[in-house]
Write a protein that holds these residues in place. Structure first.
Motif, PDB file in Angstrom:
ATOM      1  N   GLY A  76     -36.928  71.172   7.926  1.00 16.26           N
ATOM      2  CA  GLY A  76     -37.659  69.909   8.047  1.00 16.26           C
ATOM      3  C   GLY A  76     -37.655  69.164   9.095  1.00 16.26           C
ATOM      4  N   TYR A  77     -36.331  69.218   9.791  1.00 17.70           N
ATOM      5  CA  TYR A  77     -36.207  68.595  11.057  1.00 17.70           C
ATOM      6  C   TYR A  77     -36.597  69.525  12.343  1.00 17.70           C
ATOM      7  CZ  TYR A  77     -32.993  65.142   8.632  1.00 17.70           C
ATOM      8  OH  TYR A  77     -32.222  64.320   7.935  1.00 17.70           O
ATOM      9  N   VAL A  78     -36.693  70.532  12.011  1.00 18.69           N
ATOM     10  CA  VAL A  78     -37.358  71.440  13.062  1.00 18.69           C
ATOM     11  C   VAL A  78     -38.778  71.281  13.278  1.00 18.69           C
ATOM     12  CG1 VAL A  78     -37.979  73.965  13.669  1.00 18.69           C
ATOM     13  CG2 VAL A  78     -35.463  73.349  13.068  1.00 18.69           C
ATOM     14  N   VAL A  79     -39.432  70.947  11.981  1.00 19.96           N
ATOM     15  CA  VAL A  79     -40.935  70.986  12.226  1.00 19.96           C
ATOM     16  C   VAL A  79     -41.384  69.371  12.104  1.00 19.96           C
ATOM     17  CG1 VAL A  79     -41.387  72.766  10.783  1.00 19.96           C
ATOM     18  CG2 VAL A  79     -41.308  70.868   9.617  1.00 19.96           C
ATOM     19  N   ALA A  80     -40.423  68.276  11.884  1.00 21.77           N
ATOM     20  CA  ALA A  80     -40.757  67.022  11.949  1.00 21.77           C
ATOM     21  C   ALA A  80     -41.688  66.583  13.259  1.00 21.77           C
ATOM     22  CB  ALA A  80     -39.377  66.259  11.824  1.00 21.77           C
ATOM     23  N   PRO A  81     -41.000  66.719  14.408  1.00 21.31           N
ATOM     24  CA  PRO A  81     -41.875  66.355  15.581  1.00 21.31           C
ATOM     25  C   PRO A  81     -43.319  66.972  15.607  1.00 21.31           C
ATOM     26  CG  PRO A  81     -39.988  67.174  16.251  1.00 21.31           C
ATOM     27  CD  PRO A  81     -40.057  67.616  14.828  1.00 21.31           C
ATOM     28  N   GLU A 123     -47.768  49.836  12.115  1.00 22.42           N
ATOM     29  CA  GLU A 123     -47.543  50.524  13.195  1.00 22.42           C
ATOM     30  C   GLU A 123     -46.024  51.038  13.135  1.00 22.42           C
ATOM     31  OE1 GLU A 123     -48.080  52.529  16.144  1.00 22.42           O
ATOM     32  OE2 GLU A 123     -49.722  51.121  16.582  1.00 22.42           O
ATOM     33  N   LEU A 124     -46.234  52.393  13.324  1.00 23.06           N
ATOM     34  CA  LEU A 124     -44.957  53.019  13.185  1.00 23.06           C
ATOM     35  C   LEU A 124     -44.552  53.882  14.563  1.00 23.06           C
ATOM     36  CD1 LEU A 124     -45.082  54.138   9.380  1.00 23.06           C
ATOM     37  CD2 LEU A 124     -44.010  52.065  10.313  1.00 23.06           C
ATOM     38  N   ASP A 125     -45.606  54.023  15.367  1.00 27.48           N
ATOM     39  CA  ASP A 125     -45.365  54.854  16.491  1.00 27.48           C
ATOM     40  C   ASP A 125     -44.517  54.236  17.576  1.00 27.48           C
ATOM     41  OD1 ASP A 125     -46.473  55.489  19.533  1.00 27.48           O
ATOM     42  OD2 ASP A 125     -46.471  57.099  18.175  1.00 27.48           O
ATOM     43  N   PRO A 126     -43.251  55.077  17.735  1.00 29.78           N
ATOM     44  CA  PRO A 126     -42.242  54.592  18.657  1.00 29.78           C
ATOM     45  C   PRO A 126     -42.619  53.929  20.176  1.00 29.78           C
ATOM     46  CG  PRO A 126     -42.117  56.905  18.653  1.00 29.78           C
ATOM     47  CD  PRO A 126     -43.133  56.552  17.506  1.00 29.78           C
ATOM     48  N   LYS A 155     -49.244  64.938  14.303  1.00 33.81           N
ATOM     49  CA  LYS A 155     -50.479  65.328  13.799  1.00 33.81           C
ATOM     50  C   LYS A 155     -50.994  64.508  12.296  1.00 33.81           C
ATOM     51  CE  LYS A 155     -49.977  70.180  14.844  1.00 33.81           C
ATOM     52  NZ  LYS A 155     -49.837  71.620  14.304  1.00 33.81           N
ATOM     53  N   PHE A 156     -49.833  63.846  11.878  1.00 39.19           N
ATOM     54  CA  PHE A 156     -50.288  63.194  10.559  1.00 39.19           C
ATOM     55  C   PHE A 156     -49.706  61.700  10.593  1.00 39.19           C
ATOM     56  CE2 PHE A 156     -49.811  67.603   9.205  1.00 39.19           C
ATOM     57  CZ  PHE A 156     -50.891  67.880   8.723  1.00 39.19           C
ATOM     58  N   PRO A 157     -50.378  60.924   9.855  1.00 35.66           N
ATOM     59  CA  PRO A 157     -49.930  59.333   9.903  1.00 35.66           C
ATOM     60  C   PRO A 157     -48.537  59.222   9.335  1.00 35.66           C
ATOM     61  CG  PRO A 157     -52.361  59.524   8.887  1.00 35.66           C
ATOM     62  CD  PRO A 157     -51.712  60.775   9.222  1.00 35.66           C
ATOM     63  N   ARG A 158     -47.978  58.518   9.827  1.00 36.79           N
ATOM     64  CA  ARG A 158     -46.385  58.585   9.590  1.00 36.79           C
ATOM     65  C   ARG A 158     -46.157  57.851   8.013  1.00 36.79           C
ATOM     66  NH1 ARG A 158     -42.589  58.681  14.176  1.00 36.79           N
ATOM     67  NH2 ARG A 158     -44.073  59.448  15.788  1.00 36.79           N
ATOM     68  N   ALA A 159     -47.151  56.970   7.654  1.00 38.93           N
ATOM     69  CA  ALA A 159     -47.051  56.436   6.357  1.00 38.93           C
ATOM     70  C   ALA A 159     -47.270  57.525   5.369  1.00 38.93           C
ATOM     71  CB  ALA A 159     -48.021  55.132   5.945  1.00 38.93           C
ATOM     72  N   ARG A 160     -48.283  58.038   5.567  1.00 37.00           N
ATOM     73  CA  ARG A 160     -48.653  59.533   4.577  1.00 37.00           C
ATOM     74  C   ARG A 160     -47.394  60.468   4.545  1.00 37.00           C
ATOM     75  NH1 ARG A 160     -55.072  60.707   5.552  1.00 37.00           N
ATOM     76  NH2 ARG A 160     -55.906  58.423   4.980  1.00 37.00           N
ATOM     77  N   ILE A 161     -46.844  60.656   5.767  1.00 36.68           N
ATOM     78  CA  ILE A 161     -45.729  61.580   5.617  1.00 36.68           C
ATOM     79  C   ILE A 161     -44.560  61.136   4.593  1.00 36.68           C
ATOM     80  CG2 ILE A 161     -43.913  62.548   7.144  1.00 36.68           C
ATOM     81  CD1 ILE A 161     -45.844  62.461   9.319  1.00 36.68           C
ATOM     82  N   CYS A 162     -44.336  60.048   4.905  1.00 33.78           N
ATOM     83  CA  CYS A 162     -43.267  59.260   3.880  1.00 33.78           C
ATOM     84  C   CYS A 162     -43.690  59.320   2.453  1.00 33.78           C
ATOM     85  CB  CYS A 162     -43.096  57.733   4.246  1.00 33.78           C
ATOM     86  SG  CYS A 162     -42.189  57.707   6.082  1.00 33.78           S
TER      87      CYS A 162
END
Length: 410
Positions: A269-274, A397-400, A279-286
């Protein structure tokens, strides 16, 4: 996994890796030590309770200290202290000590060191990499940490326990000492003057960190979501040794491998997280992570074979990792450095504090209804917060990179 983020970050990563190898050895060794003396689910789940207590009792104060002093020095002192503690524990077991109360005390003291080492290290990450590198930096840090803590460490701990009950504790002493020596080479932080904190007192500063988390709607949502994941994981892991031995028929090494299923999932999961966050909205990922974790716990609950149980744990890890990366990157990007240590520990006060609560509930459910129902309860706990999380994060807004551009203080 180290290329491109700089020598200082790589040193931090190495220190975390060595330190968490020791933590992983304990994950298997201490339950096996306890199970050799009692089959009481509540007594065994008490190990997880003890491990989480420091985050509740002194975690926020640790964050206030981390924000006041040089963070590198805090990390070194924590590791050297834990090395001495584990050496004493190894001698205790070698001489025939087997009290479960002593194991509880050991985990509490090890956890105290963790409340200093972890927030100090994570608070240093934004100063070691750029905004665009935060997802990758956190993914590598968490991924390597989980790989050794949940996959390499537990089988090693089971093998060492089979060799000698004191051996895992002795190896831990060496790993903590080595980690302290590695992080000693990190750059010193900027000296913090007393005026920066107005000497309001550690308790006041600790409360400020908790309030910061609670007043920020996004941080609060991440805290609730992470809290549910930690609660559920604490419940499941607290009785995993029983389901592994009694339902799956596994011994020490097999138990370590079953725990490794969770680690494999987290690592992947951590390998593919970046790539996922790009590619996807962070809220939907969560939201997707919480739904998938629910399914993973249900799979463990109904499994009769070790392979299916391990796959369920792997699913929990794979999707839980996505949630972790989005949440920690937001905290590092949205919170000013002067208070970052307190915010991290204020956040963990709740999320890590949920682990012993989950362990206690898991032990009670297993005692009253059976071990399988512990995993049903874990699944329901995660599913219950998914709707709230979706409403709270939608449109935020969640983008760093954008967050750092909008926050002059950071």
């Amino acid at each position: 996994m180290r290329g491109g983020l700089g020598g200082a970050y790589n040193r931090l990563l190495t220190g975390y890796t060595i330190s968490n190898l020791g933590n992983g050895v304990l994950l298997a060794a201490l339950p096996l030590l306890a199970a050799s003396n009692t089959r009481n689910p509540l007594a065994i789940s008490g190990l997880t309770v003890a491990a989480g207590l420091p985050w509740i009792v002194i975690g926020p104060l640790s964050g206030a200290i981390v924000d006041r002093v040089d963070r590198r020095s805090v990390m070194v002192l924590a590791e050297v202290s834990r090395a001495g503690l584990m050496a004493a524990a190894a001698l205790y077991v070698f001489l025939g000590g087997e009290s479960i109360l002593a194991l509880y005390g050991l985990l509490i003291l090890v956890g105290v060191g963790e409340t200093f080492f972890d927030p100090a290290g994570l608070a240093m990450v934004p100063s070691l990499v750029t905004s665009s590198q935060l997802d990758a930096a956190n993914s590598r840090l968490y991924g390597t940490q989980v790989l050794v803590q949940r996959f390499v460490g537990p089988p090693l701990g089971g093998w060492l326990f089979a060799f000698a009950a004191w051996a895992p504790l002795g190896v831990d002493a060496l790993s903590f000492l080595a980690a302290g020596m590695v992080v000693l080479g990190l750059p010193r932080g900027t000296r913090k003057e007393p005026s920066e904190h107005r000497r309001a007192g550690l308790l006041t500063e600790a409360v400020e960190g908790i309030r910061w988390v609670w007043r920020d709607s996004v941080l609060r949502a991440f805290m609730v979501g992470a809290g549910s994941l930690h609660f559920a994981t604490g419940a499941g892991l607290s009785v995993l040794v029983l389901i592994a031995q009694d339902r799956f028929g596994l011994t020490g090494f097999g138990f370590g491998l079953t725990m490794g299923g969770l680690a494999v999932g987290y690592f992947l999961g951590y390998v593919v997280a970046p790539s996922i966050t790009a590619k996807f909205p962070r809220a939907r990922i969560c939201l997707g992570a919480l739904v998938g974790v629910t399914g993973g716990f249900f799979l463990v609950a109904v499994s009769s074979f070790a392979l299916l149980g391990g796959l369920g744990l792997a699913l929990v890890g794979l999707l839980g990792a996505q949630f972790d990366v989005v949440a920690i990157t937001y905290r590092q990007s949205a919170v000013p450095d002067r208070i970052l240590g307190r915010v991290l520990t204020g956040f963990w006060f709740v999320t890590h504090g949920a682990i012993p609560v989950g362990a206690l509930v898991g032990g009670l459910v297993a005692t009253w209804a059976g071990v399988g129902y512990t995993y049903v309860a874990a699944a329901l706990a995660v599913a219950a917060v998914a709707p709230y999380l979706w409403v709270a994060l939608k449109g935020e807004e969640l983008d760093p990179e954008r967050l750092r551009g909008e926050s002059p203080e950071s």
